[in-house]
Design an enzyme around this catalytic site. Structure first.
Site, mmCIF file in Angstrom:
data_model
loop_
_atom_site.group_PDB
_atom_site.id
_atom_site.type_symbol
_atom_site.label_atom_id
_atom_site.label_comp_id
_atom_site.label_asym_id
_atom_site.label_seq_id
_atom_site.Cartn_x
_atom_site.Cartn_y
_atom_site.Cartn_z
ATOM 1 N N LYS A 168 -20.769 5.104 -28.798
ATOM 2 C CA LYS A 168 -19.305 4.762 -29.799
ATOM 3 C C LYS A 168 -20.049 4.927 -30.870
ATOM 4 O O LYS A 168 -20.536 6.287 -31.391
ATOM 5 C CB LYS A 168 -19.910 3.237 -30.178
ATOM 6 C CG LYS A 168 -19.760 2.591 -28.396
ATOM 7 C CD LYS A 168 -18.382 2.279 -28.277
ATOM 8 C CE LYS A 168 -17.857 1.817 -27.115
ATOM 9 N NZ LYS A 168 -18.502 0.395 -26.904
HETATM 10 C C1 LIG Z 1 -17.830 -1.123 -25.912
HETATM 11 C C2 LIG Z 1 -17.289 -1.844 -25.719
HETATM 12 C C3 LIG Z 1 -17.463 -3.503 -25.395
HETATM 13 C C4 LIG Z 1 -19.258 -3.838 -25.151
HETATM 14 O O1 LIG Z 1 -20.324 -2.959 -25.995
HETATM 15 P P1 LIG Z 1 -21.270 -2.884 -25.361
HETATM 16 O O2 LIG Z 1 -22.711 -2.727 -26.309
HETATM 17 O O3 LIG Z 1 -21.167 -1.814 -24.202
HETATM 18 O O4 LIG Z 1 -21.937 -4.204 -24.853
HETATM 19 C C5 LIG Z 1 -16.670 -4.165 -25.499
HETATM 20 N N1 LIG Z 1 -16.236 -3.733 -26.204
HETATM 21 C C6 LIG Z 1 -14.591 -2.671 -26.518
HETATM 22 C C7 LIG Z 1 -13.678 -2.729 -26.655
HETATM 23 C C8 LIG Z 1 -16.512 -1.347 -25.650
HETATM 24 O O5 LIG Z 1 -15.659 -0.233 -26.109
#
Ligand SMILES: *Cc1c(COP(=O)(O)O)cnc(C)c1O
Length: 380
Positions: free
Chosen positions: A180
Protein backbone atom coordinates in the site's frame (compact mmCIF):
# COMPACT_ATOMS: atom_id res chain seq x y z
CA UNK A 1 10.88 -11.68 -10.85
CA UNK A 2 9.71 -8.05 -10.72
CA UNK A 3 6.84 -7.98 -8.16
CA UNK A 4 3.61 -6.02 -8.85
CA UNK A 5 4.14 -4.04 -5.66
CA UNK A 6 6.63 -3.81 -2.84
CA UNK A 7 7.54 -1.66 0.15
CA UNK A 8 10.29 1.01 0.20
CA UNK A 9 12.00 0.77 3.59
CA UNK A 10 15.21 2.72 4.22
CA UNK A 11 17.71 3.14 7.09
CA UNK A 12 15.67 5.98 8.68
CA UNK A 13 12.68 3.64 8.91
CA UNK A 14 14.80 0.95 10.53
CA UNK A 15 16.30 3.42 13.01
CA UNK A 16 12.83 4.66 14.01
CA UNK A 17 11.68 1.10 14.73
CA UNK A 18 14.80 0.22 16.75
CA UNK A 19 14.35 3.33 18.92
CA UNK A 20 10.90 2.18 20.00
CA UNK A 21 12.31 -1.20 21.01
CA UNK A 22 14.55 0.63 23.50
CA UNK A 23 11.66 2.73 24.89
CA UNK A 24 9.00 2.15 27.58
CA UNK A 25 6.01 1.69 25.29
CA UNK A 26 5.86 -1.10 22.71
CA UNK A 27 2.13 -0.63 22.16
CA UNK A 28 -0.53 2.11 22.63
CA UNK A 29 2.21 4.61 23.50
CA UNK A 30 3.40 8.00 22.23
CA UNK A 31 4.37 6.81 18.74
CA UNK A 32 0.79 5.68 18.11
CA UNK A 33 -0.54 9.08 19.11
CA UNK A 34 2.04 10.88 16.98
CA UNK A 35 1.24 8.70 13.98
CA UNK A 36 -2.49 9.39 14.38
CA UNK A 37 -1.90 13.13 14.63
CA UNK A 38 0.31 13.17 11.54
CA UNK A 39 -2.19 11.17 9.45
CA UNK A 40 -5.01 13.50 10.60
CA UNK A 41 -2.90 16.49 9.57
CA UNK A 42 -2.10 14.92 6.20
CA UNK A 43 -5.82 14.22 5.61
CA UNK A 44 -7.02 17.56 6.96
CA UNK A 45 -9.30 15.87 9.51
CA UNK A 46 -9.74 16.44 13.25
CA UNK A 47 -9.25 12.79 14.25
CA UNK A 48 -7.45 9.66 13.14
CA UNK A 49 -7.61 6.27 14.86
CA UNK A 50 -4.82 3.74 14.27
CA UNK A 51 -5.65 0.02 14.19
CA UNK A 52 -4.04 -3.31 13.35
CA UNK A 53 -5.10 -3.55 9.67
CA UNK A 54 -7.20 -1.97 6.94
CA UNK A 55 -9.74 -4.72 7.53
CA UNK A 56 -9.94 -3.80 11.25
CA UNK A 57 -10.35 -0.16 10.18
CA UNK A 58 -13.32 -1.08 7.98
CA UNK A 59 -14.85 -3.13 10.81
CA UNK A 60 -14.41 -0.20 13.25
CA UNK A 61 -16.13 2.10 10.73
CA UNK A 62 -19.07 -0.32 10.29
CA UNK A 63 -19.43 -0.63 14.07
CA UNK A 64 -19.25 3.11 14.67
CA UNK A 65 -21.78 3.65 11.86
CA UNK A 66 -24.16 1.41 13.80
CA UNK A 67 -24.54 -1.09 10.95
CA UNK A 68 -26.50 -4.14 12.09
CA UNK A 69 -28.88 -6.85 10.89
CA UNK A 70 -31.39 -5.54 8.36
CA UNK A 71 -29.15 -2.66 7.25
CA UNK A 72 -27.90 -2.34 3.69
CA UNK A 73 -24.56 -0.85 2.68
CA UNK A 74 -23.81 0.03 -0.93
CA UNK A 75 -20.40 -1.27 -2.12
CA UNK A 76 -18.73 -1.71 -5.51
CA UNK A 77 -17.74 -5.27 -6.48
CA UNK A 78 -14.40 -4.15 -7.94
CA UNK A 79 -12.44 -4.24 -4.68
CA UNK A 80 -10.75 -6.50 -2.16
CA UNK A 81 -13.18 -8.78 -0.32
CA UNK A 82 -12.41 -7.03 3.01
CA UNK A 83 -14.54 -4.03 1.91
CA UNK A 84 -17.82 -5.96 1.94
CA UNK A 85 -16.77 -8.53 4.55
CA UNK A 86 -16.76 -5.68 7.09
CA UNK A 87 -20.48 -5.16 6.43
CA UNK A 88 -21.07 -8.88 7.04
CA UNK A 89 -19.09 -8.80 10.33
CA UNK A 90 -21.77 -6.45 11.67
CA UNK A 91 -24.65 -8.51 10.28
CA UNK A 92 -25.45 -6.01 7.51
CA UNK A 93 -26.01 -6.73 3.83
CA UNK A 94 -23.57 -5.43 1.19
CA UNK A 95 -25.49 -4.29 -1.90
CA UNK A 96 -23.18 -4.67 -4.89
CA UNK A 97 -23.42 -1.67 -7.18
CA UNK A 98 -21.77 -1.56 -10.58
CA UNK A 99 -18.85 0.64 -11.58
CA UNK A 100 -18.28 3.17 -14.34
CA UNK A 101 -16.94 1.45 -17.48
CA UNK A 102 -14.13 3.98 -17.97
CA UNK A 103 -12.75 4.42 -14.46
CA UNK A 104 -14.00 1.23 -12.70
CA UNK A 105 -15.04 3.51 -9.80
CA UNK A 106 -18.51 3.15 -8.25
CA UNK A 107 -21.07 4.78 -10.56
CA UNK A 108 -23.17 7.43 -8.75
CA UNK A 109 -26.14 6.79 -11.09
CA UNK A 110 -26.09 3.09 -10.13
CA UNK A 111 -25.78 4.07 -6.45
CA UNK A 112 -29.00 6.11 -6.65
CA UNK A 113 -30.84 3.14 -8.18
CA UNK A 114 -29.84 0.81 -5.32
CA UNK A 115 -31.08 2.93 -2.41
CA UNK A 116 -33.93 1.50 -0.33
CA UNK A 117 -35.44 2.36 3.06
CA UNK A 118 -32.89 -0.03 4.60
CA UNK A 119 -29.80 1.66 3.09
CA UNK A 120 -27.55 3.14 5.80
CA UNK A 121 -24.22 3.87 4.12
CA UNK A 122 -22.21 3.98 0.91
CA UNK A 123 -18.65 2.66 0.81
CA UNK A 124 -16.76 4.30 -2.05
CA UNK A 125 -13.53 2.53 -3.07
CA UNK A 126 -10.77 4.63 -4.63
CA UNK A 127 -9.89 1.81 -7.00
CA UNK A 128 -6.22 1.71 -8.03
CA UNK A 129 -5.68 5.02 -6.19
CA UNK A 130 -8.07 7.23 -8.15
CA UNK A 131 -10.48 9.16 -5.89
CA UNK A 132 -14.17 8.49 -6.65
CA UNK A 133 -16.65 11.15 -7.75
CA UNK A 134 -17.11 12.48 -4.21
CA UNK A 135 -19.22 15.53 -5.11
CA UNK A 136 -21.86 13.31 -6.71
CA UNK A 137 -21.66 10.73 -3.91
CA UNK A 138 -21.91 13.47 -1.26
CA UNK A 139 -25.09 14.88 -2.72
CA UNK A 140 -26.68 11.41 -2.93
CA UNK A 141 -25.66 10.65 0.66
CA UNK A 142 -27.02 13.99 1.92
CA UNK A 143 -30.28 13.63 -0.01
CA UNK A 144 -30.99 10.22 1.56
CA UNK A 145 -29.35 10.76 4.96
CA UNK A 146 -26.65 8.14 4.37
CA UNK A 147 -23.17 7.91 5.76
CA UNK A 148 -20.41 8.22 3.12
CA UNK A 149 -17.41 6.02 3.84
CA UNK A 150 -14.25 6.02 1.72
CA UNK A 151 -12.23 2.82 1.41
CA UNK A 152 -9.10 4.82 0.65
CA UNK A 153 -6.70 1.90 1.08
CA UNK A 154 -5.28 2.65 -2.41
CA UNK A 155 -5.33 6.43 -2.45
CA UNK A 156 -3.52 7.91 0.59
CA UNK A 157 -1.57 10.92 -0.69
CA UNK A 158 -4.03 11.59 -3.53
CA UNK A 159 -6.59 14.38 -3.82
CA UNK A 160 -9.90 15.36 -5.43
CA UNK A 161 -10.45 18.96 -6.54
CA UNK A 162 -7.48 20.04 -4.38
CA UNK A 163 -9.00 18.36 -1.30
CA UNK A 164 -6.83 15.60 0.23
CA UNK A 165 -7.95 11.98 0.34
CA UNK A 166 -9.07 11.38 3.92
CA UNK A 167 -11.23 14.52 3.99
CA UNK A 168 -13.57 13.53 1.14
CA UNK A 169 -16.05 11.33 3.04
CA UNK A 170 -17.53 11.22 6.56
CA UNK A 171 -15.05 8.45 7.38
CA UNK A 172 -11.96 7.33 5.42
CA UNK A 173 -10.18 4.04 5.84
CA UNK A 174 -6.51 3.26 5.11
CA UNK A 175 -4.33 0.12 5.01
CA UNK A 176 -0.60 -0.03 5.68
CA UNK A 177 0.05 -3.48 4.21
CA UNK A 178 3.49 -3.57 2.49
CA UNK A 179 2.11 -3.03 -1.04
CA UNK A 180 0.00 0.00 0.00
CA UNK A 181 1.04 3.71 -0.28
CA UNK A 182 2.96 3.54 3.04
CA UNK A 183 3.53 0.52 5.29
CA UNK A 184 3.63 -0.52 8.93
CA UNK A 185 3.94 -4.24 8.05
CA UNK A 186 0.28 -4.71 8.93
CA UNK A 187 -1.78 -1.73 9.99
CA UNK A 188 -4.68 0.58 9.27
CA UNK A 189 -6.19 3.97 10.15
CA UNK A 190 -9.55 5.71 10.09
CA UNK A 191 -9.76 9.50 9.54
CA UNK A 192 -12.86 11.51 10.47
CA UNK A 193 -14.05 14.92 11.68
CA UNK A 194 -16.73 13.36 13.90
CA UNK A 195 -15.69 13.10 17.56
CA UNK A 196 -18.41 10.61 18.50
CA UNK A 197 -17.35 8.39 15.64
CA UNK A 198 -13.67 8.59 16.62
CA UNK A 199 -14.49 7.80 20.26
CA UNK A 200 -16.58 4.75 19.34
CA UNK A 201 -13.81 3.42 17.07
CA UNK A 202 -11.16 3.99 19.74
CA UNK A 203 -13.19 1.94 22.21
CA UNK A 204 -13.99 -0.75 19.64
CA UNK A 205 -10.31 -1.32 18.87
CA UNK A 206 -9.68 -2.14 22.54
CA UNK A 207 -12.46 -4.46 23.77
CA UNK A 208 -15.02 -1.67 24.05
CA UNK A 209 -13.19 -0.41 27.15
CA UNK A 210 -13.44 3.28 28.10
CA UNK A 211 -9.77 4.08 28.82
CA UNK A 212 -6.43 2.66 27.71
CA UNK A 213 -3.52 1.48 29.86
CA UNK A 214 -1.41 4.59 29.24
CA UNK A 215 -4.26 6.93 30.21
CA UNK A 216 -4.77 4.95 33.44
CA UNK A 217 -1.03 4.91 34.22
CA UNK A 218 -0.89 8.69 33.70
CA UNK A 219 -3.82 9.32 36.00
CA UNK A 220 -2.75 6.70 38.56
CA UNK A 221 -6.09 4.91 38.27
CA UNK A 222 -7.10 1.28 37.91
CA UNK A 223 -10.76 1.79 37.06
CA UNK A 224 -12.12 1.00 33.61
CA UNK A 225 -15.41 -0.23 32.22
CA UNK A 226 -16.39 -2.22 29.15
CA UNK A 227 -19.33 -0.54 27.44
CA UNK A 228 -19.32 -2.15 23.97
CA UNK A 229 -18.35 -5.59 22.68
CA UNK A 230 -15.06 -4.64 21.02
CA UNK A 231 -12.01 -6.47 19.78
CA UNK A 232 -8.25 -6.24 20.17
CA UNK A 233 -7.53 -4.27 17.00
CA UNK A 234 -4.62 -2.29 18.49
CA UNK A 235 -1.46 -1.53 16.52
CA UNK A 236 1.96 -1.56 18.22
CA UNK A 237 4.19 1.49 18.69
CA UNK A 238 6.86 -0.47 16.82
CA UNK A 239 4.61 -0.37 13.76
CA UNK A 240 3.51 3.24 14.30
CA UNK A 241 7.15 4.40 14.40
CA UNK A 242 7.62 2.79 10.99
CA UNK A 243 4.40 4.44 9.78
CA UNK A 244 5.52 7.89 10.97
CA UNK A 245 8.86 7.54 9.25
CA UNK A 246 7.14 6.29 6.06
CA UNK A 247 4.57 9.08 6.09
CA UNK A 248 7.36 11.67 5.79
CA UNK A 249 8.15 10.13 2.38
CA UNK A 250 4.55 9.80 1.18
CA UNK A 251 4.63 12.75 -1.23
CA UNK A 252 7.85 11.46 -2.77
CA UNK A 253 6.32 7.98 -3.11
CA UNK A 254 3.17 9.35 -4.79
CA UNK A 255 5.22 11.52 -7.14
CA UNK A 256 7.33 8.54 -8.22
CA UNK A 257 4.24 6.37 -8.72
CA UNK A 258 2.79 9.11 -10.96
CA UNK A 259 6.04 9.27 -12.95
CA UNK A 260 5.94 5.51 -13.51
CA UNK A 261 2.30 5.76 -14.59
CA UNK A 262 3.15 8.51 -17.08
CA UNK A 263 5.88 6.32 -18.64
CA UNK A 264 3.49 3.36 -18.92
CA UNK A 265 0.67 5.49 -20.37
CA UNK A 266 3.00 7.05 -22.97
CA UNK A 267 4.25 3.61 -24.03
CA UNK A 268 0.70 2.22 -24.27
CA UNK A 269 -0.19 4.78 -26.94
CA UNK A 270 1.75 2.62 -29.40
CA UNK A 271 0.13 -0.64 -28.27
CA UNK A 272 -3.36 -0.80 -29.75
CA UNK A 273 -4.31 -4.11 -28.11
CA UNK A 274 -4.34 -2.72 -24.57
CA UNK A 275 -5.77 0.40 -22.95
CA UNK A 276 -5.06 2.07 -19.61
CA UNK A 277 -7.91 2.80 -17.17
CA UNK A 278 -9.33 6.29 -17.78
CA UNK A 279 -8.28 9.06 -15.40
CA UNK A 280 -10.63 11.92 -14.51
CA UNK A 281 -9.64 15.57 -14.41
CA UNK A 282 -9.23 17.46 -11.13
CA UNK A 283 -7.72 14.57 -9.21
CA UNK A 284 -4.31 13.54 -7.96
CA UNK A 285 -4.03 9.77 -8.41
CA UNK A 286 -2.35 7.65 -5.74
CA UNK A 287 -1.43 4.96 -8.32
CA UNK A 288 -1.43 2.06 -5.90
CA UNK A 289 -2.09 0.00 -9.05
CA UNK A 290 -1.45 0.53 -12.74
CA UNK A 291 -4.23 -1.39 -14.47
CA UNK A 292 -4.42 -2.13 -18.20
CA UNK A 293 -7.27 -3.74 -20.16
CA UNK A 294 -6.60 -6.26 -22.89
CA UNK A 295 -9.08 -5.27 -25.60
CA UNK A 296 -10.77 -8.51 -26.77
CA UNK A 297 -11.66 -6.96 -30.17
CA UNK A 298 -8.10 -5.86 -30.92
CA UNK A 299 -5.89 -8.45 -29.24
CA UNK A 300 -5.36 -11.88 -30.78
CA UNK A 301 -4.35 -13.15 -27.38
CA UNK A 302 -6.64 -13.44 -24.38
CA UNK A 303 -6.03 -11.76 -21.04
CA UNK A 304 -5.06 -15.11 -19.53
CA UNK A 305 -2.53 -15.76 -22.33
CA UNK A 306 -1.00 -12.31 -21.96
CA UNK A 307 -0.93 -12.77 -18.18
CA UNK A 308 0.91 -16.10 -18.28
CA UNK A 309 3.40 -14.90 -20.92
CA UNK A 310 4.28 -11.94 -18.70
CA UNK A 311 4.71 -14.18 -15.65
CA UNK A 312 6.90 -16.55 -17.69
CA UNK A 313 9.08 -13.56 -18.61
CA UNK A 314 9.52 -12.62 -14.93
CA UNK A 315 7.01 -9.76 -14.81
CA UNK A 316 4.95 -10.15 -11.63
CA UNK A 317 1.54 -9.18 -12.94
CA UNK A 318 -1.70 -9.55 -11.00
CA UNK A 319 -5.48 -9.21 -11.42
CA UNK A 320 -7.35 -6.70 -9.22
CA UNK A 321 -10.04 -7.91 -8.65
CA UNK A 322 -12.38 -10.85 -9.00
CA UNK A 323 -15.71 -9.03 -8.48
CA UNK A 324 -16.60 -9.85 -4.86
CA UNK A 325 -20.07 -11.23 -5.58
CA UNK A 326 -18.46 -13.97 -7.73
CA UNK A 327 -16.42 -15.42 -4.85
CA UNK A 328 -17.76 -18.87 -3.79
CA UNK A 329 -18.67 -17.64 -0.28
CA UNK A 330 -20.89 -14.87 -1.62
CA UNK A 331 -22.34 -17.01 -4.41
CA UNK A 332 -23.25 -19.85 -2.07
CA UNK A 333 -24.51 -17.78 0.82
CA UNK A 334 -26.38 -15.04 -1.09
CA UNK A 335 -27.11 -16.75 -4.42
CA UNK A 336 -25.28 -14.11 -6.48
CA UNK A 337 -24.69 -14.97 -10.14
CA UNK A 338 -22.91 -13.50 -13.14
CA UNK A 339 -24.92 -10.60 -14.49
CA UNK A 340 -25.39 -8.74 -11.17
CA UNK A 341 -22.72 -6.15 -12.10
CA UNK A 342 -21.99 -6.66 -15.81
CA UNK A 343 -19.54 -3.76 -16.21
CA UNK A 344 -17.30 -4.96 -13.37
CA UNK A 345 -17.57 -8.56 -14.62
CA UNK A 346 -16.52 -7.60 -18.12
CA UNK A 347 -13.63 -5.49 -16.85
CA UNK A 348 -12.51 -8.41 -14.68
CA UNK A 349 -12.02 -10.56 -17.81
CA UNK A 350 -9.77 -7.90 -19.40
CA UNK A 351 -7.65 -6.39 -16.61
CA UNK A 352 -4.01 -6.89 -15.67
CA UNK A 353 -2.10 -4.94 -13.00
CA UNK A 354 1.45 -4.05 -14.10
CA UNK A 355 4.22 -3.63 -11.51
CA UNK A 356 4.24 -0.23 -9.81
CA UNK A 357 6.07 0.85 -6.64
CA UNK A 358 8.45 3.71 -5.79
CA UNK A 359 11.57 1.53 -6.11
CA UNK A 360 10.74 0.40 -9.68
CA UNK A 361 13.53 1.62 -12.00
CA UNK A 362 13.06 3.24 -15.41
CA UNK A 363 15.00 0.38 -17.01
CA UNK A 364 12.54 -2.06 -15.40
CA UNK A 365 9.66 -0.12 -16.96
CA UNK A 366 11.25 -0.35 -20.43
CA UNK A 367 11.77 -4.07 -19.87
CA UNK A 368 8.14 -4.56 -18.75
CA UNK A 369 6.82 -2.69 -21.80
CA UNK A 370 8.97 -4.84 -24.11
CA UNK A 371 7.68 -7.98 -22.39
CA UNK A 372 4.10 -6.72 -22.77
CA UNK A 373 4.62 -6.20 -26.51
CA UNK A 374 6.05 -9.71 -26.82
CA UNK A 375 3.21 -11.20 -24.80
CA UNK A 376 0.69 -9.83 -27.30
CA UNK A 377 2.29 -11.65 -30.25
CA UNK A 378 0.88 -15.08 -31.09
CA UNK A 379 3.22 -18.05 -30.57
CA UNK A 380 5.83 -15.90 -28.85
C1 LIG B 1 -5.68 -3.79 1.30
C2 LIG B 1 -7.11 -3.45 1.24
C3 LIG B 1 -7.98 -3.67 2.31
C4 LIG B 1 -7.58 -4.42 3.55
O1 LIG B 1 -6.47 -3.93 4.19
P1 LIG B 1 -5.57 -4.90 5.12
O2 LIG B 1 -4.63 -3.95 5.76
O3 LIG B 1 -4.90 -5.87 4.21
O4 LIG B 1 -6.48 -5.56 6.08
C5 LIG B 1 -9.28 -3.22 2.19
N1 LIG B 1 -9.73 -2.62 1.07
C6 LIG B 1 -8.92 -2.42 0.01
C7 LIG B 1 -9.46 -1.72 -1.19
C8 LIG B 1 -7.60 -2.85 0.05
O5 LIG B 1 -6.80 -2.67 -1.02
Amino acid sequence: MIPYGRQSVDEDDIKAVVEVLRSDWLTTGPEGERFENMVAECCGTKYAVAVSSGTAALHCAMFAAGIGPGDEVIVPPMTFAATSNAVLYQGGLPVFTDVDANTLLIDPVEVSSKITTRTKAIIAVDYAGQPCDYDALRSIADKHGLLLIADACHSLGGSYKERPVGSLADVSVFSFHPVKPITTGEGGMIATDDKGFADRMRRFRSHGITTDARQRAKEGRWFYEMVDLGFNYRITDIQCALGLSQLKKLSFFVRRRNEIARLYTAALEDISEVDPIKIKENICHGYHLYVIRVNPHKSRRTRDEVFSSLLDMGVGVNVHYIPIHLHPYYKKKYGYREGLCPIAERAFREIISLPIYPGLKNKDIIHIINCLKKSLIENN
